[in-house]
Design a protein around this motif. Structure first.
Motif, PDB file in Angstrom:
ATOM      1  N   SER B  29     -42.254 -19.758   4.542  1.00 19.59           N
ATOM      2  CA  SER B  29     -42.437 -21.190   4.402  1.00 19.59           C
ATOM      3  C   SER B  29     -41.587 -21.940   5.427  1.00 19.59           C
ATOM      4  O   SER B  29     -42.061 -22.853   6.117  1.00 19.59           O
ATOM      5  N   LYS B  32     -42.913 -21.409   8.908  1.00 14.86           N
ATOM      6  CA  LYS B  32     -44.110 -22.215   9.141  1.00 14.86           C
ATOM      7  C   LYS B  32     -43.742 -23.668   9.434  1.00 14.86           C
ATOM      8  O   LYS B  32     -44.276 -24.295  10.351  1.00 14.86           O
ATOM      9  N   ALA B  33     -42.820 -24.194   8.637  1.00 12.67           N
ATOM     10  CA  ALA B  33     -42.415 -25.593   8.820  1.00 12.67           C
ATOM     11  C   ALA B  33     -41.834 -25.805  10.210  1.00 12.67           C
ATOM     12  O   ALA B  33     -42.175 -26.771  10.915  1.00 12.67           O
ATOM     13  N   VAL B  48     -47.262 -25.835   4.277  1.00 10.68           N
ATOM     14  CA  VAL B  48     -45.960 -25.578   3.662  1.00 10.68           C
ATOM     15  C   VAL B  48     -45.834 -26.373   2.368  1.00 10.68           C
ATOM     16  O   VAL B  48     -45.425 -25.842   1.325  1.00 10.68           O
TER      17      VAL B  48
END
Lengths: 387, 219, 272
Positions: B29, B32-33, B48
């Motif tokens: 997560s 990805k952010a 996310v």
């Protein structure tokens, strides 16, 4: 959809017929043997009751032939009257009859020893033998069992002792009889209190001042003591085993709890073991003693006589200790021996039948009732003492 | 050594797997952010935010597993510490997930405002933070106290990097730079990353408690 | 039993150190077969006064044997003997030749696994220990019986039927009666050999509560198979394995962070 191949849809269908028949046969066989045993018991008890019951009953009130229980054993007289009627009469009745009718015609006079009168002598004798036996056997038996079970160190020695006690239980009763005769009757080691020592037999006699009696080591002779002790020795193995079982059946927790509270070993046994073993000990012992009391062989050479005119206490001489000593050294009649005498020792004759079956029936009643009492007592004790 | 109750072992390892998986999810997560931010990909940022729900659900699942183990097997000693630590760790992981959402939200704002050159400065802080989270998770899955202790050392570097970044960006803002708001968002993102590092330290502390029964928090 | 009673928290219990241990076991070896094999091997541990000490370990580890060494209940086994070391209670070597086991047991009570009240009245059960010590005075006995039943939390349940059979009580009540019987003789130490193993959870909880109460007046040593119980009731725990003392520590440590792997494996239910 094809039909499933199974013949029946019931999975709990009965097994095959053959199996059933086999089962039935097996069970039937066991049942038959059981019924045979039952039949034997019924036949034995039935025969004795049928022949014995009439002896102790009579047609008019009080319907019980009290004479049979209260009269002493005596000779039975059988004769034919002038009219040809056969009459049987006890000795005393016979002499009374003759005195009253000196002219009576008496034909075919026959006498049968011990077959007349009642059986008070054998009953009293048996009771006294059982009391002596029970006193000694319980005291010695319980002591020995407590020692073996609670005190003796476990090991080879203890096992050997147990084994020999077990073996004693298998010794034939006649052997005990002979042992009793040799040991209690004839050996002079057993003392009696008497005013008139038998100087020939006595090892020595100790004058007991200030009385004019003696403690005479002259043996007991054929006597209540000798017979009772012989029976006791015979009952001991059974009693010791029964006591040990009863002691073992007392939960270990009682002992542990008692000891953990600081009780001594004897306190523990006295307060936390014996009270709870007592019912078992008593009932088992009583049963054991009843068995022994029915024995003829041990008392044949040690205590029992075929006929005796007086009950032990009627015949006892002296006072106090001397009286008791003399009473206990009397020979006695006893039921099993009496039965043996009237059945086995005398030539058989229909005249004896009453005495035979009457005695056997009374004896059977006696033994059964003692057994019943002990069973009842056990049930009662058990109810109060459960754990 | 294995427990006599096979079920007990199975549940303990299921719990552990759950925590490790949750760690991977939280880490992904964050990744990805950050990627959304640096690549200017707003869809990743939305992903996310959406996926955080999954992490939360996983946390609940692990709580349930832990409670069921406590209830059924009455764990003691290292097993008890294992369950307690696992539950604590999944609490930390959930917060890492929350920080990923924070980062994603701020990244979205920066992108919406037309992007910013300075987002590249986040990378070193992030890489360092990722390293320690990975290390912490490794320490957990390998039950290794030494690795866990190294995490605590590594966190200092993240703190330093964050401080340096914060300082330089505040200086820029003070110097009258444009896009102040986006610059502030970058500082916040860096702060989130620094927090993620702190959470990794919490995880490491839990692992030390799990392995040695020593409570090294707040010392 | 007053209001200032301390709350039980094994974790807070201070390490013994300062005060003298009430039971001191030094390098004890014990054999049930005249020394051919040692059931207990080189056990050393000090049991603090006024605390609850639990003995745990798998069956056959010797924990009950050790407990029974403490009041010399093992004397009942002909071939049992202490082959090495000694046990001192209140500073006295209890296996010394001038020690009488009966006197020792008046100071060290014992509660057994299977509740074993005598098939007598409740009153007589409690009075038993005093009676065997020769106390006959009715008022002394009455008072002791009431006090012991109060202490064992049984008084209110049985005060109206003291003369009825103890066997009419429930299992838990019977076990509390056994505890009352034990404390009636005012021992300093109470040994408990798995006192709850035959009881249901509620009766067990009552006994555990009672142990907490009794702790104020007695030193308690309890053998238990139930480890949860050991954690709840005891301050100190000793773990035995195959006749050896593996670990002895505060209960919170034994169950929270045992130092020795064997202990850890045992308390957490792993293969040996």
């Amino acid at each position: 959809m094809p039909e499933p191949k199974t013949v029946s849809k019931n999975p709990f269908r009965a097994s095959s017929r053959k199996q059933k028949v086999k089962d039935g046969l097996g069970i039937g066989l066991f049942a038959i043997f059981t019924y045979i045993i039952m039949a034997c018991a019924v036949v034995i008890i039935g025969k004795i009751t049928l022949d014995g019951l009439p002896v102790i009953l009579k047609s008019e009130a009080p319907f019980i032939n009290t004479e049979f229980f209260t009269k002493k054993t005596m000779t039975l007289n059988q004769f034919d009257t002038a009219e040809g009627e056969m009459v049987r009469m006890d000795n005393d009745d016979f002499y009374a009859f003759k005195e009253k009718n000196p002219d009576a015609v008496i034909n075919n006079h026959k006498t049968f020893s011990y077959a007349g009168g009642g059986i008070i002598g054998p009953i009293v004798g048996t009771f006294m033998l059982v009391i002596v036996c029970m006193t000694v056997a319980l005291f010695v038996g319980i002591s020995a069992a407590v020692y073996l079970n609670e005190y003796a160190r476990k090991g080879k020695m203890l096992n050997a002792i147990r084994l020999s006690i077990m073996n004693l239980a298998g010794v034939p009763s006649i052997v005990y009889g002979l042992f009793g005769a040799a040991f209690f009757v004839h050996s002079p080691f057993f003392p009696v209190f008497t005013n008139t020592p038998d100087w020939e037999k006595a090892l020595f006699a100790m004058p007991l001042w200030p009385t004019d009696g003696y403690l005479s080591f002259q043996g007991w002779g054929e006597s209540l003591l000798a017979g009772g002790l012989t029976l006791a020795v015979m009952a001991l193995p059974v009693i010791i085993a029964a006591c040990e079982e009863s002691l073992k059946a007392v939960p270990k927790g009682f002992r542990e709890a008692s000891l953990a509270l600081g009780a001594t070993k004897w306190q523990c046994i006295r307060t936390a073991v014996l009270p709870y073993a007592a019912p078992g000990i008593l009932t088992a012992s009583v049963l054991g003693i009843t068995r022994v009391a029915g024995e003829t062989a041990p008392i044949m050479f040690t205590a029992a006589v075929a006929g005796k005119d007086k009950l032990p206490w009627e015949d006892a001489q002296g006072t106090g200790l001397y009286w008791i000593s003399d009473m206990m050294t009397q020979s006695v009649q006893a039921l099993p021996y009496h039965i043996y005498v009237v059945t086995g020792k005398l030539p058989d004759d229909p005249a004896l039948k009453n005495m035979q079956y009457g005695s056997v029936f009374v004896f059977l009643l006696l033994v059964i009732s003692i057994a019943m009492v002990s069973v009842y007592l056990r049930a009662r004790f058990r109810k109060n003492l459960k754990w | 050594m294995a427990h006599i109750l096979k079920n007990y072992d199975e549940e303990l390892s299921a719990l552990k797997e759950g925590v490790v998986e949750m760690g991977a999810m939280a880490l992904a997560s964050v990744e990805k952010a950050i990627k959304g931010l640096t690549d200017g990909d707003r869809d990743l940022c939305y992903d996310v935010i959406d996926e955080d729900e999954k992490i939360d659900q996983r946390e609940k699942g692990i709580d349930e597993q832990g409670m069921s183990i406590l209830l059924r097997f009455n764990p003691v000693a290292s097993d008890l510490r294992n369950v307690l630590s696992s539950i604590n760790i999944c609490r930390s992981l959930e917060r890492i997930g929350d920080h990923a959402v924070n980062i994603a939200k701020r990244a979205r704002k920066i992108l919406k405002a037309g992007g910013l050159e300075e987002v590249r400065l986040i990378d070193p802080v992030y890489l360092e933070a990722r390293k320690i989270v990975t290390t912490a998770l490794k320490a957990y899955s390998e039950v290794d106290e030494a690795i866990a202790l190294s995490v605590i050392e590594m966190d200092r570097k993240v703190d330093d990097l964050h401080k340096a970044l914060g300082k330089s960006l505040s200086n820029k803002i003070a110097g009258g730079a444009e896009k102040t708001e986006s610059l502030l968002n970058v500082i916040f993102i860096s702060r989130s990353i620094e927090r993620i590092g702190d959470l990794a330290v919490n995880i490491a502390e839990d692992i030390v408690f799990m392995t040695s029964a020593e409570d090294i928090r707040h010392q | 039993m007053n209001d200032s009673s301390v709350t039980l928290d094994s974790a807070d219990a201070p390490a013994l150190a300062s005060n003298e241990p009430i039971i001191s076991i030094d390098d004890l070896s014990f054999s049930y077969d005249l020394g051919k094999t040692n059931t207990l091997r080189n056990i050393s541990l000090d049991i603090p006064a006024g605390k609850v000490t639990a003995f745990i370990g798998p069956s056959g580890c010797g924990k009950s044997t050790l407990l029974r060494c403490l009041n010399r209940m093992n004397d009942l086994v002909d071939t049992a003997e202490v082959t090495n070391g000694k046990i001192s209670i209140l500073g006295q070597d209890i296996n010394a030749p001038d020690v009488e086991a009966i006197e020792l047991r008046k100071h060290i009570g014992m509660v057994f696994q299977k509740y074993n009240p005598f098939p007598k009245s409740i009153y007589e059960n409690v009075a038993y220990g005093l009676r065997v010590q020769g106390i006959k005075n009715k008022s002394v006995l009455d008072q002791a019986v009431e006090e012991s039943l109060q202490k064992s939390a049984l008084w209110s349940e049985v005060k109206d039927r003291l003369n009825t059979s103890a066997l009419g009580l429930s299992g838990g009540q019977q076990q509390r009666l056994c505890i009352a019987r034990t404390i009636a003789v005012k021992p300093q130490i109470v040994l408990m050999d798995e006192p709850c193993s035959a009881l249901d959870p509620i009766a067990t909880a009552r006994i555990e509560e009672l142990i907490a109460e009794l702790q104020q007046d007695f030193t308690i040593v309890i053998v238990t198979h139930n480890m949860q119980q050991a954690t709840r009731v005891s301050d100190r725990t000793a773990f035995f394995y195959l006749g050896e003392l593996i670990e002895y520590d505060d209960t919170s440590n034994i169950f929270g962070k045992p130092k020795i792997k064997q202990t850890e494996d045992y308390v957490s239910g792993r293969f040996g």
